[in-house]
Design an enzyme around this catalytic site. Structure first.
Site, PDB file in Angstrom:
ATOM      1  CD  GLU A 351      71.845  65.093  70.199  1.00  0.00           C
ATOM      2  OE1 GLU A 351      71.542  65.746  69.261  1.00  0.00           O
ATOM      3  OE2 GLU A 351      71.952  63.633  69.935  1.00  0.00           O
ATOM      4  CD  GLU A 621      75.622  66.268  63.664  1.00  0.00           C
ATOM      5  OE1 GLU A 621      75.111  67.184  63.777  1.00  0.00           O
ATOM      6  OE2 GLU A 621      74.958  65.298  64.377  1.00  0.00           O
TER       7      GLU A 621
HETATM    8  C1  BGC Z   1      74.084  62.588  67.678  1.00  0.00           C
HETATM    9  C2  BGC Z   1      75.527  61.754  67.141  1.00  0.00           C
HETATM   10  C3  BGC Z   1      75.107  60.312  67.654  1.00  0.00           C
HETATM   11  C4  BGC Z   1      73.944  60.045  66.886  1.00  0.00           C
HETATM   12  C5  BGC Z   1      73.308  58.539  67.034  1.00  0.00           C
HETATM   13  C6  BGC Z   1      72.974  62.100  67.040  1.00  0.00           C
HETATM   14  O1  BGC Z   1      71.984  62.975  67.446  1.00  0.00           O
HETATM   15  O2  BGC Z   1      74.741  63.837  67.455  1.00  0.00           O
HETATM   16  O3  BGC Z   1      76.633  62.272  67.282  1.00  0.00           O
HETATM   17  O4  BGC Z   1      76.136  59.360  67.670  1.00  0.00           O
HETATM   18  O5  BGC Z   1      72.728  60.709  67.198  1.00  0.00           O
HETATM   19  O6  BGC Z   1      73.463  58.103  65.949  1.00  0.00           O
END
Ligand code: BGC
Length: 768
Positions: A351, A621
């Site tokens: 990501e 997270e």
């Molecule tokens: C990310 C987040 C991002 C979110 C969107 C995720 O995959 O890691 O931090 O804001 O998607 O809601």
């Protein structure tokens, strides 16, 4: 004048291919007074002149919206030139044409890397000469068999070409480059800061896991790579794999990296001590698994190289609670790991994207920790560049998700981040330059909301990752997305009105102020009862309504009481990405400081300190990334280095520590100081390097007294507020306050406040 040059290395599985090397020799006809090289790539490049690396900048040319803005770097190379010269470059896929995004996206901006360079030489007699990339260059592949940001790098030292970037190398086996027709009109000078290797750390332990694997523990979840030192037989391959955590049995765990292979391999040439570090990849890791190492391993064999955008450290916060100090440490390391040219969500899985919502909520905390003025200035250019014609702001910037965007609280980064930069650095220009982008975003919302001023029905991320349970009577805290969207619509319109006033767009200032008023009215009619209860009876809903000043005065205290009641009922926060950053601030500014401190000091899930008690060295997270029984959250989304919840840093610096900027006097021309002992803390020391110099705010309790020491740098002023103080019982530098301060002092029921100019001051007063 230069031409783009490229080559055709064969693509293997997952878009992995050898990195092309480029070279050319040239002679100079006189004595050089000065020489500059302008250089860039579609891909990532490292440039060498006569065997020397031209710069220690990493990941150049950086990550931007490549097809619209491609940065070139400029280096002074005068001292590297001789009569006969060789210039060489290595180019990797990087963000441009490597793997990017979690859908297995590859080659997002193009299908192969290319290189562009122009060297401008001025001789002492004033004449000039150009050395440029063109069809006279030659290319070859070399030891870097593959290189990818997610998957890592594979290097075979037997394929090295000693002297390839020096004069006299015999390049008979190299072939001519191709000169693809690539536009140059998107080239731009960088406005940000380069990525550098900032520090090195040694492993704290070498472990054998229950599965029998050999794993180094770096002691810190870090971003970068390791430098490997190895000697052994030619042809042996050492494999390094990277992980953030060990599982509950103590085994190496990489499931949360999803498709990212995060693997570096090195094949030895067998010529004594060999040292390897990768060129164009980075990993987010605390643990390094090593396989195939010839000989006896020790912690001497690897060194962690920590890389991030070069930002000066600006703030410090420490207090009497070591867990909170670790939290502060984790917030700062979260920023180090995720400020790698672009503000990313995470640095480890497939990501690592510039998620706007994460960036927005963390911006002020980031600006307390480090100097982020240039870093955000550059990123905001890409926000504007990638914004869609209808004003929609993509979810990630640079946008590699093809068209997704327009999510409330995410897209508002387009206003909130420049506003933050303005507040901290008094940079009015950033407001001027971003103004069209900000306005386009508010206009987008206006169009979506339509005539009832309620933004309803669109799809949004909402209060992402808010508290959820498996209880059948209470599934969790879900805040209606329409409420969040309308709240942000109002907030951003108000902000735009204010920014319009500052930048001299007076008619806009009025128009958006009146728009905000209408949205506020609609918000109240739709989402608020006559008693101040919100249709989503959640901490996030109340927090937004209060923090964005959406309620009539007479309902604000009722709504605050509902918020406090909910926090009391649960005994913990229930908020996600949208509510969490504003929660403690909202509680403390509405008279519920005790609850805010309760949330801060709570150690059980869900809380900021729960991960700390589990040994976290960065922000997670999810509130329960690793559960008390050692099991993990869903592998689909479980980063252990995600700065969003680190947004509590703003409250630590601003409220607990007591340093705040004054939005009316941006850039700390004037600022606010105020001590807030609470949560059983006995001291907090806070500093911030403003552009005027160091601001300090240090408080401690001593017996029944509070002692408060502050530093106000030259050419600034501050308002000091002493909560709970009575002016007659306060001393300033050991003298009664009243005598010295007449005219600059005001007393209310709640506090004493006074205006002060530059200097060092010490207050003492009975705390209660
Ligand atoms: C990310 C987040 C991002 C979110 C969107 C995720 O995959 O890691 O931090 O804001 O998607 O809601």
């Amino acid at each position: 004048k230069a031409s783009w040059i490229s080559s055709e290395p064969e693509i293997k599985e997952s878009y992995l291919r050898p990195c092309p090397f480029f070279r050319k020799e040239f002679e100079l006809s006189g004595k050089v007074r000065s020489a500059r090289v302008y250089v860039t790539a579609q891909g990532l490049y490292q440039l060498f002149l006569n065997g020397k690396k031209v710069s220690d900048d990493l990941f150049t040319p950086g990550w931007t919206s490549f097809n619209k803005r491609l940065q070139y770097q400029t280096y002074d190379v005068t001292s590297l030139l001789g009569e006969r010269n060789a210039v060489g470059a290595i180019v990797g896929n990087g963000w441009f044409c490597g793997n990017i995004g979690w859908n297995g996206g590859k080659g997002y901006y193009g299908d192969k890397p290319s290189f562009l360079m122009q060297m401008q030489i001025t001789y002492t007699d004033g004449t000039t000469e150009l050395v440029i990339s063109d069809s006279n260059w030659k290319t070859s592949t070399g030891p870097i068999l593959s290189s990818d940001i997610y998957h890592g790098e594979s290097y075979d030292a037997n394929l090295e070409m000693p002297g390839w970037n020096k004069v006299g190398f015999s390049d008979g086996k190299w072939v001519a480059v191709s000169t693809p027709q690539i536009p140059k009109n998107m080239l731009t000078a960088p406005q940000g800061v380069p990525v550098k290797a900032i520090r090195e750390i040694k492993p704290v332990k070498l472990l054998t896991t229950p599965k029998g694997e050999t794993v180094f523990d770096m002691g810190q979840n870090m971003v970068g790579w390791v430098r490997l030192t190895v000697s052994g037989q030619k042809g042996k391959t050492v494999i390094l794999k990277f992980a953030e955590v060990l599982d509950k049995e103590g085994n190496f765990y990489t499931d949360n990296l999803r498709a990212a292979k995060a693997t570096d391999t090195y094949t030895l040439k067998g010529e004594g001590e060999e040292v390897y570090e990768p060129f164009f990849t980075f990993h987010g890791f605390r643990f390094v698994k090593i396989d195939g190492f010839p000989g006896t391993l020790s912690t001497d064999q690897i060194t962690g190289v920590v890389i991030h955008s070069e930002m000066a450290e600006r703030g410090t916060f420490s207090c009497s609670d070591s867990l909170i100090n670790q939290l502060q440490h984790n917030i700062q390391w979260g920023q180090r790991g995720n400020f790698l040219d672009v503000p990313t969500d995470c640095p480890q899985r497939d990501e690592r994207l510039g998620w706007t919502g994460d960036a927005q909520v963390f911006a002020m905390t980031a600006a307390f920790n480090f100097d982020v003025a240039a870093f955000y200035t550059k990123w905001l250019k890409d926000v504007a560049a990638d914004q869609l014609p209808d004003g929609k702001v993509p979810h990630v910037i640079p946008d590699v998700l093809k068209g997704g965007g327009g999510s409330t609280a995410w897209a508002d980064a387009s206003l909130i981040v420049p506003w933050t930069v303005y507040q901290v650095y008094n940079d009015r220009r950033i407001l001027e330059e971003q103004y069209p982008s900000m306005k386009a975003w508010v206009e987008y919302m206006k169009n979506r909301a339509g005539e009832d001023y309620l933004w309803t029905g669109d799809s949004h991320f909402g209060d992402w990752l808010a508290f959820a349970t498996t209880r059948s009577d209470y599934p969790g805290a879900t805040t209606e997305k329409d409420l969040i969207a309308t709240a942000y619509y109002c907030y951003s319109s108000k902000l735009l009105s204010r920014i319009a006033g500052i930048t001299g767009n007076d008619s806009d200032a009025q128009a958006y102020a009146s728009l905000a008023e209408k949205i506020k009215k609609a918000f109240n009619a739709e989402f608020v009862t006559a008693n101040g209860r919100l249709v989503s009876h959640t901490q996030t809903a109340y927090t937004l309504a209060l923090a964005f000043d959406l309620l009539p005065d007479e309902l604000a205290s009722k709504a605050a009481a509902y918020l406090a009641g909910d926090v009391r009922k649960f005994g913990h926060l229930t908020t996600g990405f949208v509510g969490t950053p504003l929660l403690c601030e909202t509680l403390s500014s509405h008279g519920y400081e005790d609850l805010a401190f309760m949330l801060l000091t709570r150690k059980k899930y869900p809380s900021w300190l729960y991960p700390v008690t589990q040994g976290a060295t960065t922000i997670w997270e999810r509130w329960d990334g690793q559960k008390p029984d050692g099991s993990f959250q869903d592998v689909g989304m479980n980063s252990f280095n995600h700065y969003a919840y680190g947004a509590i840093g703003e409250w630590l610096y601003g409220y607990v520590g007591g340093i705040r900027s004054d939005p009316e006097k941006p850039g700390y021309q004037h600022f606010l100081l105020s001590p807030h002992p609470g949560g059983g803390l006995t001291f907090a020391n806070t500093s911030f390097q403003s552009m005027y110099g160091e601001i300090r705010s240090d408080w401690k309790t001593e017996g029944d007294d509070l002692i408060y020491e502050v530093v106000i740098p030259a050419n600034t002023t501050a308002t000091i507020t002493l909560p709970g103080a009575e002016s007659g019982r306060v001393t300033l530098n050991s003298n009664p306050l009243d005598q010295k301060m007449s005219g600059k002092l005001s007393q209310t029921e709640k506090d004493v406040s006074l205006q002060l100019g530059s200097g060092k001051y010490r207050f003492q007063y009975p705390a209660n």
